[in-house]
Design a protein around this motif. Sequence first.
Motif, PDB file in Angstrom:
ATOM      1  N   TYR B 107       0.815  -1.222   0.000  1.00  0.00           N
ATOM      2  CA  TYR B 107       0.000   0.000   0.000  1.00  0.00           C
ATOM      3  C   TYR B 107       0.840   1.259   0.000  1.00  0.00           C
ATOM      4  CZ  TYR B 107       0.475   0.302   5.141  1.00  0.00           C
ATOM      5  OH  TYR B 107       0.960   0.398   6.418  1.00  0.00           O
ATOM      6  N   TYR B 108       2.143   1.103   0.226  1.00  0.00           N
ATOM      7  CA  TYR B 108       3.035   2.222  -0.116  1.00  0.00           C
ATOM      8  C   TYR B 108       4.453   1.721  -0.310  1.00  0.00           C
ATOM      9  CZ  TYR B 108       5.181   2.974   4.579  1.00  0.00           C
ATOM     10  OH  TYR B 108       5.878   2.867   5.743  1.00  0.00           O
ATOM     11  N   GLY B 209      12.756  -3.903  -2.419  1.00  0.00           N
ATOM     12  CA  GLY B 209      11.629  -4.629  -1.846  1.00  0.00           C
ATOM     13  C   GLY B 209      10.315  -4.089  -2.377  1.00  0.00           C
ATOM     14  N   PRO B 210       9.219  -4.834  -2.200  1.00  0.00           N
ATOM     15  CA  PRO B 210       7.945  -4.420  -2.765  1.00  0.00           C
ATOM     16  C   PRO B 210       7.276  -3.273  -2.010  1.00  0.00           C
ATOM     17  CG  PRO B 210       7.754  -6.579  -1.734  1.00  0.00           C
ATOM     18  CD  PRO B 210       9.184  -6.165  -1.582  1.00  0.00           C
ATOM     19  N   GLY B 211       7.660  -3.039  -0.766  1.00  0.00           N
ATOM     20  CA  GLY B 211       7.036  -1.958  -0.002  1.00  0.00           C
ATOM     21  C   GLY B 211       6.325  -2.491   1.221  1.00  0.00           C
ATOM     22  N   ALA B 212       5.448  -1.660   1.791  1.00  0.00           N
ATOM     23  CA  ALA B 212       4.734  -2.048   3.008  1.00  0.00           C
ATOM     24  C   ALA B 212       3.368  -2.607   2.641  1.00  0.00           C
ATOM     25  CB  ALA B 212       4.585  -0.849   3.930  1.00  0.00           C
ATOM     26  N   LEU B 252       3.408   8.053  -2.682  1.00  0.00           N
ATOM     27  CA  LEU B 252       4.005   6.788  -2.242  1.00  0.00           C
ATOM     28  C   LEU B 252       3.300   5.599  -2.870  1.00  0.00           C
ATOM     29  CD1 LEU B 252       4.538   7.281   1.590  1.00  0.00           C
ATOM     30  CD2 LEU B 252       6.026   7.902  -0.283  1.00  0.00           C
ATOM     31  N   LYS B 253       2.397   5.896  -3.793  1.00  0.00           N
ATOM     32  CA  LYS B 253       1.593   4.821  -4.384  1.00  0.00           C
ATOM     33  C   LYS B 253       2.504   3.814  -5.100  1.00  0.00           C
ATOM     34  CE  LYS B 253      -2.444   6.015  -6.399  1.00  0.00           C
ATOM     35  NZ  LYS B 253      -3.310   6.399  -7.540  1.00  0.00           N
ATOM     36  N   PRO B 254       2.352   2.547  -4.781  1.00  0.00           N
ATOM     37  CA  PRO B 254       3.219   1.549  -5.417  1.00  0.00           C
ATOM     38  C   PRO B 254       2.944   1.443  -6.908  1.00  0.00           C
ATOM     39  CG  PRO B 254       2.089   0.641  -3.506  1.00  0.00           C
ATOM     40  CD  PRO B 254       1.420   1.940  -3.842  1.00  0.00           C
TER      41      PRO B 254
END
Lengths: 235, 258
Positions: B107-108, B209-212, B252-254
């Motif tokens: 989600y970010y 990494g893919p993010g949170a 911060l949008k993935p």
Amino acid sequence: MNFQVMIESIPALLGGVVLTLQLVAVASLVGFVLALGVTGLRLSGKPWLVAPAYAYVFFLRGTPLLIQIYLVYYGLSQFPELRKSVLWPFLREPWWCALIAFSLNTSAYVSEVMRGAITAVPRGQIEAAKAVGMSAVMRLRKVVFPQAVQIGLPAYSNEIILMVKASSLASTVTLLDLTGVARSLASETYMPVEVLGLAGIIYLIINFILTRILRGIEWLVTPRLQSEAGRIAKA
Amino acid sequence: MKNSFKILAVAIAAALAAGSAHAETLRIATEGTYPPFNFVDASGQVQGFDIDVANALCAEMKVECKIETFSWDGMIPGLNAGKFDAIVASMSITEKRKEAENFTQPYYQAGAVIAAPRSVELETTPEGLAGKVIGVQRASSYGQLLKAKFPETKIREYDKNEEHNLDLAAGRIDGVMAQRLFMQQWLDSEEGADFEAKGKAFFDTEYLGPGAGIAIRKSDTELLARFDAALSTIMSNGVYDEINDRYFKFSLKPGQQQ
């Protein structure tokens, strides 16, 4: 134990060894020269010369080398005046900062070794030399110096060995000395035990060779050791 | 006798159905110590980007949410023990964590930037960075990203990221690469006033990494699907962007990786 990683790390680590030896060699040389001056002041007998020399040694021996190198590298660069000065091309480089910190630090210890060695020469001999009419320079050259070197050399060897190990702090100011290379490799390979262990072994080898060389020099300047060896050989 | 049993059974069933239909409450865990993502304000209310996203998702899923703070260490065990149903706490999606729980889509994604003096033109291309000295934190993924994408760049490694900022400010290095939010904080401060982020941010999931993501119990696959669907909705209907702009100057949008 991953021996593959250890073997693959060797070339990079040896690259770091070159920088480590370079720093130790130059810092030892500069430190030695500085130490001669400090010792001279320290033994001058004049309070206004003794006091600054005492303060210099007190400060440099009383603070950790890590803090000294950090202050030289990150501390001095905080002053914009200094960044505009003629010193900046040198102080900009981590190599020079490490060299300055190491040289100052080791000079304090070495001056103490020198002072101890010189004051350990028996007073009676100096008085005898005076009595036979030797000049001050002659006394130093013929009486004080040959004995002081014999007395001081073991302690001086110790300081060189400590210097090799202390040089690992160069890695804290981005230098890729043996420790710097090892730390980067350890984090890249996720195998800190292998890589840092190997770096430790390399330090051990360096210090082994250095102790042998320094023992050789000790033997050369100490007639007593040579005559003892001669006696043993004859017997 | 038989009849009264039947009536009772019907009554219970009806009560259960009614209950679940209009009062499904999800319990969501967050940490409360990671501003601006999740933190406890002066009045004791938990606030932040994570909280706003969680509330938006609950609104989208039409469920009630109870957000509570828990200690970071107890988060995954607490989820698996059923103390709460989801973790919205800026938790990075990692392989190791995926063994213990499921994650929604990220989600970010904070991303990374290269910062350099405002007065210097710096193209964040392999040619533009050739021969330039870029500071990174030792053992960080930024060094590996630089090595792979900008092979001609000279990398200098620091023990702490405060140190590479000191050296950037002192003019010892041409730029630094670090996490975007951390860097932005420094750029907004007095020390970083003469510096700026150059070029586009980096989102290479291979290195960064893919993010949170939102962590959900392995067994709750249906809930996971609902969270994922709700996330996709708020990220496309503007709700996410509106929350994003409340906290950050950039998105911060993935999924911004080029």
